[in-house]
Design an enzyme around this catalytic site. Structure first.
Site, PDB file in Angstrom:
ATOM      1  CG  LEU A 204      63.983  88.073  51.502  1.00  0.00           C
ATOM      2  CD1 LEU A 204      63.706  86.612  51.886  1.00  0.00           C
ATOM      3  CD2 LEU A 204      63.875  88.609  50.367  1.00  0.00           C
ATOM      4  CG  HIS A 205      61.214  95.084  53.581  1.00  0.00           C
ATOM      5  ND1 HIS A 205      62.348  95.148  52.645  1.00  0.00           N
ATOM      6  CD2 HIS A 205      60.406  96.061  53.512  1.00  0.00           C
ATOM      7  CE1 HIS A 205      62.004  96.350  51.929  1.00  0.00           C
ATOM      8  NE2 HIS A 205      60.801  96.874  52.350  1.00  0.00           N
ATOM      9  NE  ARG A 206      60.744  96.482  47.833  1.00  0.00           N
ATOM     10  CZ  ARG A 206      60.210  97.786  47.891  1.00  0.00           C
ATOM     11  NH1 ARG A 206      58.995  98.035  48.211  1.00  0.00           N
ATOM     12  NH2 ARG A 206      61.249  98.660  47.967  1.00  0.00           N
TER      13      ARG A 206
END
Length: 372
Positions: A204-206
């Protein structure tokens, strides 16, 4: 032979630029690697250069982080004098990060041939900064190298000249296939006590997923439910780590960011991958591993129609139900044409032929009736 400047800026770029550099150098081109410094810490930068065997940059702009405007402006201000001094024949940009946009703009304004690798991807979500970057980079580029037919269709619909558009294949897959045996020899699964096919991998990074606490908590809640039947491991992106602020989400084994070889090994051994990354949708398709994309749209629809990707959105119930279904009935293993490890060769051949032709197709005007 021409001088070609290849731009690398952030973790996703390194896997994309290496095949292009190798192919250009094999054909005798003078290649200068420019690192803008958009990613600069060891976990997101140094390990990828080492794993992929990328030589040290010829020029490092050292621009660092900041807001979109600050970062884009700093890259432009640092890259412009370099172009003025070195006078390259072409600038190759990859992907859709801020440095891609910045260097494409500088090259275009300097009258240098600009080639965009991974052109034509469209999410049609203007809330994504990457969508703006990729659309504008395409607009100022002379040559547009697309990874898949849907990207070619997007470019044609938007009115680009046929002479600009090249279906080259996927450079990410070039890098994956070149390094797959080395990756599978990694001991990363043993280090984390994982058994092939008996764990799930999460990334997860957005900003749209991790910056809003309610959205992040909803995703983490869904992952906690999935972890009751499938252990989940998550290498933590620095942005996500900052949002977690020391928390250890239920059901997740958190690790530092993984290097390229270790991460490919983690993908290859996973029962499924849950991610909001664009590139991972492509890598899992090439590896034949089920991928659940935690977004409402994707700029890589071919990974759904001809790959192993499922777009599940952000509804926790749908995420949990889809994961349960995939564990018993995984999608068929399919891979798009031209994702064959030879995209870099096609790009190098087309770029050098264009530079050697003595002609120039600067897209100052789109075809009549073009939609933008």
């Amino acid at each position: 032979m021409p001088l070609v400047m290849c731009i690398a800026a952030a973790r996703p770029n390194f896997m994309k630029i290496k095949p292009v550099m190798d192919a250009l150098e094999a054909r005798g081109a003078d290649v200068a690697l420019v690192h803008t410094g958009q990613h600069y810490d060891a976990g997101m930068n140094d390990v990828f250069f080492r794993d992929l065997g990328i030589r040290p940059p010829d020029h490092h702009l050292g621009t660092g982080s900041g807001s979109h405007a600050e970062q884009t402006g700093r890259v432009m201000a640092a890259f412009e004098p370099l172009v003025g001094r070195e006078k390259p024949d072409a600038v190759v940009v990859v992907g859709d990060v801020n440095s891609t946009l910045a260097c494409a703009l500088v090259g275009a304004k300097a009258g240098v041939v600009v080639a965009h690798v991974e052109a034509g991807l469209r999410s049609r979500n203007w809330g994504m900064p990457e969508e703006i970057n990729r659309v504008v980079a395409d607009r100022v580029s002379d040559l547009l190298f697309a990874a898949s037919p849907d990207a070619v269709d997007n470019l044609r619909t938007e009115g680009y000249h046929e002479d600009q558009i090249h279906l080259a294949g996927n450079v990410m897959i070039d890098t994956l296939l070149t390094n797959l045996d080395r990756a599978l020899a990694s001991d990363v699964l043993a280090r984390h006590g994982l058994t092939p096919g008996e764990y799930g991998l999460v990334t997860l990074h957005r900003p749209s997923n991790v910056d809003d606490p309610a959205t992040l908590d909803a995703i983490l809640g869904a992952l906690a439910q999935i972890s009751a039947s499938l252990p989940l491991i998550m290498p933590v992106h620095p942005r996500t780590a900052a949002r977690l602020d020391g928390r250890s989400p239920a059901g997740l084994t958190l690790t530092p960011p993984a290097g390229y070889l270790d991460f490919i090994a983690l993908q290859a051994g996973a029962r499924m991958v849950l991610t909001d990354s664009g590139g991972i949708q492509e890598e899992t398709t090439a590896l034949g591993v089920p991928c659940l994309t935690l977004r409402e749209e994707t700029e890589r629809p071919i990974t759904i129609t001809e790959g192993t990707n499922i777009l599940v959105g952000l509804d926790p119930t749908r995420i949990v139900e889809t994961a349960a279904r995939v564990m018993t009935d995984p999608p068929a293993k399919r891979c798009p044409a031209l994702w064959d490890g030879k995209a870099g060769d096609r790009i190098a051949d087309a770029l050098l032929a264009y530079l050697g032709s003595g002609t120039r197709l600067r897209p100052t005007q789109l075809r009549p009736g073009a939609r933008v």
